[in-house]
Design a protein around this motif. Sequence first.
Motif, PDB file in Angstrom:
ATOM      1  N   ALA A 415      13.200  19.513 -27.243  1.00 10.07           N
ATOM      2  CA  ALA A 415      12.507  18.224 -27.810  1.00 10.07           C
ATOM      3  C   ALA A 415      11.779  18.549 -28.870  1.00 10.07           C
ATOM      4  O   ALA A 415      11.385  17.846 -29.657  1.00 10.07           O
ATOM      5  N   HIS A 416      10.974  19.780 -28.818  1.00  6.24           N
ATOM      6  CA  HIS A 416      10.097  20.161 -30.110  1.00  6.24           C
ATOM      7  C   HIS A 416      10.750  20.174 -31.213  1.00  6.24           C
ATOM      8  O   HIS A 416      10.414  19.370 -32.470  1.00  6.24           O
ATOM      9  N   ASP A 417      12.111  20.615 -31.140  1.00  9.55           N
ATOM     10  CA  ASP A 417      13.040  20.790 -32.648  1.00  9.55           C
ATOM     11  C   ASP A 417      13.462  19.421 -32.813  1.00  9.55           C
ATOM     12  O   ASP A 417      13.366  19.024 -34.172  1.00  9.55           O
ATOM     13  N   GLY A 418      13.800  18.396 -31.867  1.00  8.52           N
ATOM     14  CA  GLY A 418      14.186  17.114 -32.219  1.00  8.52           C
ATOM     15  C   GLY A 418      13.167  16.411 -32.890  1.00  8.52           C
ATOM     16  O   GLY A 418      13.252  15.492 -33.867  1.00  8.52           O
ATOM     17  N   LEU A 419      11.609  16.355 -32.300  1.00 13.04           N
ATOM     18  CA  LEU A 419      10.782  15.776 -33.022  1.00 13.04           C
ATOM     19  C   LEU A 419      10.368  16.299 -34.494  1.00 13.04           C
ATOM     20  O   LEU A 419       9.910  15.314 -35.109  1.00 13.04           O
ATOM     21  N   ASP A 420      10.416  17.675 -34.601  1.00 13.05           N
ATOM     22  CA  ASP A 420      10.319  17.925 -35.853  1.00 13.05           C
ATOM     23  C   ASP A 420      11.340  17.320 -36.854  1.00 13.05           C
ATOM     24  O   ASP A 420      11.065  17.049 -38.016  1.00 13.05           O
ATOM     25  N   ALA A 421      12.541  17.259 -36.565  1.00 11.34           N
ATOM     26  CA  ALA A 421      13.652  16.598 -37.376  1.00 11.34           C
ATOM     27  C   ALA A 421      13.279  15.320 -37.525  1.00 11.34           C
ATOM     28  O   ALA A 421      13.635  14.694 -38.700  1.00 11.34           O
TER      29      ALA A 421
END
Length: 492
Positions: A415-421
């Motif tokens: 989820a961290h990676d997705g929000l960064d994207a």
Amino acid sequence: MGKDVERTEFTRADRQRFRQKVRQCLDVFAQMLSESRFDTERPMTGLEVELNLVDAAGEPAMRNSDVLAAIADPAFQTELGRFNIEINLSPRPLGPAGLADFESSLRASLNAAEHKAELSGSNIVMIGILPTLQDEHMGPDTLSENQRYKLLDQQIFAARGENLEIDIAGRERLTTQADTIAPESACTSVQYHLQVAPDTFDRYWNASQAIAGVQVAVGANSPYLYGKQLWAESRIILFEQSTDTRSEELKAQGVRPRVWFGDRWITSIFDLFEENVRYYSALLPLSDDEDPAEVLASGGTPSLSELRLHNGTVYRWNRPIYDVVDGRPHVRVENRVLPAGPTVVDVMANAALYFGLVRALADQDRPLWTQMSFSAAEENFHAAAREGIGARVYWPGIGEVPVNELVLRRLLPLAHDGLDAWGVDPADRDRLLGVIEQRCISGRNGATWQVDTVHALEQTTSVSRGQALREMTRRYATHMHSNEPVHTWPGV
């Protein structure tokens, strides 16, 4: 759902014309997909929250028309029950400030609405199922005045031909009947909307289905109905049963319910609309005079009103949406699995988990759904609704695992990676996903807080279940307005 309708009766010719129109709409939609006619330049997100109205005793207040008149804000609309209202926030891109903007807008709108609702003798509670609801609150007079709801009620029972059976076996057992769809109004939810390009819709919808069980487990907030402790998220099973148009014989034949998880992963948004047309008869066969093929041929954007209306009466937990804004068509996923509440910050933490996870999973080279059967995703969904944050779910590469352990070790980093994207501000990312982390560490969400509070009241003060539920609801409302996340709420 609250769109006004003028018709009160439908003829055989109405149904035949609607069937022809909805099939024509489906053909035009297929042509639009093949010609890439959709808005994909600035994808937007949306948020809707359904709310309950209560009186000073915490009982349902059947006053939504008075409250809406007092609020006088077009963002607030009617809902199925007279003790329900809904807020629709303006769409916006996620970007750096999208989640923070949603949060501040929702808080400001709810605070203003609460002040005006108080002038009408009501208070607003954001919760999955209002714990003080009882069977006697559910009758024909419970439905809001909008003609659409009365028509839906008539059409569902005409299709069913008999009373609804509500039979839920949870920690306790609830068995009752209903001669109206009013029990559906007990189900108050949050809907997250995610606009996507048509050629990636299948990835986002499949990802949404794959994580639905995790969402429900972590966000459960509906353990009580009619005084009984049932599932952690009883709203799931209640919604499935309270809108069921099938007789027992049709169930035995395998006819699909109108509240439907689905039965397969998809390869295109067209799959879902085509299934809706193929499997479901019309509940509201209202046709307009638009010829969608002519509109498209002339360079315009067809409204496809019959296809959209029909789609709105098939209650998928992740629903496909076709819409037109400023003359430009787009498609989006409507994520409908979560209950309302407990607080604005909890709602936005759930949003951060959803938007982050689906982006990360949709971007993966080897999609999760190629490693997981669809039936496993559905089993996760219902296990999570029954057991909540204590559920065990299946996950590829791990097997069966406690859901809180899965979120902490595997899904929060995704989820961290997705929000960064999406470009979300790191401070908002960490703050909101931190709420999910602490829920999983503490094992406390809305459902567990409600159950623990009611049990403590029953044991320490010797009050009845009804008294305990009323007192718990009053305390819940107080904590809700504090906007402190539910895992921090004190016990009794």
